[in-house]
Design an enzyme around this catalytic site. Structure first.
Site, short mmCIF file in Angstrom:
data_model
loop_
_atom_site.label_atom_id
_atom_site.label_comp_id
_atom_site.label_asym_id
_atom_site.label_seq_id
_atom_site.Cartn_x
_atom_site.Cartn_y
_atom_site.Cartn_z
N ASN A 39 -18.02 37.30 -49.70
CA ASN A 39 -17.99 38.71 -50.10
C ASN A 39 -16.61 38.97 -50.71
O ASN A 39 -15.62 39.08 -49.99
CB ASN A 39 -18.22 39.58 -48.86
CG ASN A 39 -18.11 41.06 -49.15
OD1 ASN A 39 -18.00 41.47 -50.31
ND2 ASN A 39 -18.14 41.87 -48.10
N LYS A 43 -15.66 41.57 -52.20
CA LYS A 43 -15.32 43.00 -52.13
C LYS A 43 -14.80 43.48 -53.49
O LYS A 43 -15.24 42.95 -54.51
CB LYS A 43 -14.33 43.26 -50.98
CG LYS A 43 -14.85 42.67 -49.66
CD LYS A 43 -14.09 43.09 -48.45
CE LYS A 43 -14.68 42.41 -47.22
NZ LYS A 43 -14.04 42.82 -45.98
N HIS A 74 -22.91 46.73 -44.79
CA HIS A 74 -21.55 46.28 -44.47
C HIS A 74 -20.77 47.43 -43.83
O HIS A 74 -20.92 48.59 -44.23
CB HIS A 74 -20.84 45.80 -45.74
CG HIS A 74 -19.57 45.08 -45.43
ND1 HIS A 74 -18.41 45.75 -45.12
CD2 HIS A 74 -19.30 43.76 -45.32
CE1 HIS A 74 -17.46 44.85 -44.86
NE2 HIS A 74 -17.98 43.64 -44.97
N GLU A 110 -17.85 48.45 -44.13
CA GLU A 110 -17.02 49.26 -45.03
C GLU A 110 -17.87 50.32 -45.72
O GLU A 110 -17.39 51.42 -46.01
CB GLU A 110 -16.29 48.36 -46.03
CG GLU A 110 -15.16 47.60 -45.33
CD GLU A 110 -14.77 46.29 -45.97
OE1 GLU A 110 -15.15 46.02 -47.11
OE2 GLU A 110 -14.07 45.50 -45.28
N GLU A 113 -20.97 40.98 -37.75
CA GLU A 113 -19.57 41.16 -38.10
C GLU A 113 -18.94 42.24 -37.21
O GLU A 113 -19.06 43.44 -37.52
CB GLU A 113 -19.44 41.60 -39.57
CG GLU A 113 -19.99 40.61 -40.56
CD GLU A 113 -19.34 40.79 -41.93
OE1 GLU A 113 -18.71 39.84 -42.40
OE2 GLU A 113 -19.45 41.89 -42.51
N GLY A 163 -10.98 41.35 -41.42
CA GLY A 163 -9.67 41.48 -42.06
C GLY A 163 -8.50 41.59 -41.11
O GLY A 163 -7.40 41.95 -41.52
N SER A 200 -12.85 37.58 -40.25
CA SER A 200 -11.67 36.70 -40.15
C SER A 200 -12.03 35.22 -40.06
O SER A 200 -11.35 34.46 -39.36
CB SER A 200 -10.79 37.12 -38.96
OG SER A 200 -10.24 38.40 -39.20
P1 PGA Z 1 -12.89 39.03 -43.68
O1 PGA Z 1 -14.11 39.95 -44.17
O2 PGA Z 1 -13.37 37.59 -43.77
O3 PGA Z 1 -11.80 39.32 -44.67
O4 PGA Z 1 -12.57 39.42 -42.31
C1 PGA Z 1 -15.44 39.66 -43.80
C2 PGA Z 1 -16.37 40.71 -44.35
O5 PGA Z 1 -15.98 41.87 -44.43
O6 PGA Z 1 -17.51 40.39 -44.71
#
Ligand code: PGA
Length: 243
Positions: free
Chosen positions: A6, A8, A94, A96, A164, A170, A208
């Site tokens: 992803n 983003k 997701h 976000e 997740e 992150g 992460s």
């Molecule tokens: P990250 O994001 O690997 O940067 O923690 C994962 C995600 O949001 O799908």
């Protein structure tokens, strides 16, 4: 194993060309048979990625789609349009999008229905906040998020689930591996109990994922792959995660 990336809202034409070339040269040819890579670039770059990845064991996905089929929805991209330009996947739910765009179950249900009609496969993301994790309500939260997937209206939907934990995204923090294993088992047994799918429920771990923890995560039973954010933007790190 499924390796989903992803990206983003990151990148540029130059970046996309260079990371796709790296993936073509040094990752895709070494992916074991039966494993797959799913890349989810920002939508504006997805057509170029589809063209580039033809004849490669790489499938392209979007990071979201509209909850409307078509019409006067300025700025939106429909599930049909994603499918029309050759995308095979869409990420829905997701954290976000849930957090910054107030995406909730009724809205996500509309998106899931449209993805199903468009023939898109879905990476459906679920996860709890840190407070919910500490309170011990993770399973309740996940069941609530999963409830829309388990309706008979989505019987034909082709999907995988990505667990997740929001507090792991992150942050560099990952839950204890044993806890991940327990949650993945729980997700699979819950979904198979609520639907008729018992053999094909795949659950990715996301949050992460990096070259240091990938091998251990991949070795956990019931972890069928990883959804990688930050580390997927670095071709060397993504390679170490995949190979
Ligand atoms: P990250 O994001 O690997 O940067 O923690 C994962 C995600 O949001 O799908």
């Amino acid at each position: 194993m499924i390796y989903a990336a992803n990206w983003k809202m990151n990148g540029s034409t130059k970046f996309v060309n260079s990371i796709l070339s790296e993936i073509k040269q040094s990752i895709a040819p070494h992916i074991p048979l039966g494993s797959k890579i799913i890349l989810c670039p920002p939508s504006i770059y997805s057509s170029a990625a589809v063209m580039f990845c033809k004849n490669m064991p790489v499938e392209i996905g979007a990071q979201d789609c509209s909850s409307h089929k078509d019409g006067a929805y300025t700025g939106e991209i429909s599930a049909d349009m994603l499918s029309d330009v050759g995308l095979e996947w869409v990420i829905l739910g997701h954290s976000e999008r849930r957090q910054y765009h107030n995406e909730n179950n009724p809205l996500l249900f509309e998106k899931l229905l449209l993805a199903q009609t468009a023939g898109l496969k879905v990476i459906f993301c679920i996860g709890e906040t840190h407070q919910q994790y500490l309170n011990g309500t993770t399973k309740e939260v996940l069941m609530q998020q999963l409830s829309i997937l388990c309706t008979p209206d989505l019987i034909d939907l082709d999907y995988i689930i990505a667990y997740e934990p929001i507090w792991a995204i992150g942050t560099g923090v990952v839950p204890e591996f044993q806890k991940i294993e327990i949650i993945h088992q729980f997700i699979k047994s819950h979904v198979s109990e609520k639907t008729n799918r018992n053999c094909d429920i795949h659950v990715l771990y996301g949050g992460s994922v990096n070259p240091e923890n990938a091998n251990q995560l991949k070795s956990l039973s019931d972890v069928d792959g990883v959804l990688v954010g930050g580390a997927s933007l670095d071709p060397e790190k993504f390679k170490q995660i995949c190979l």
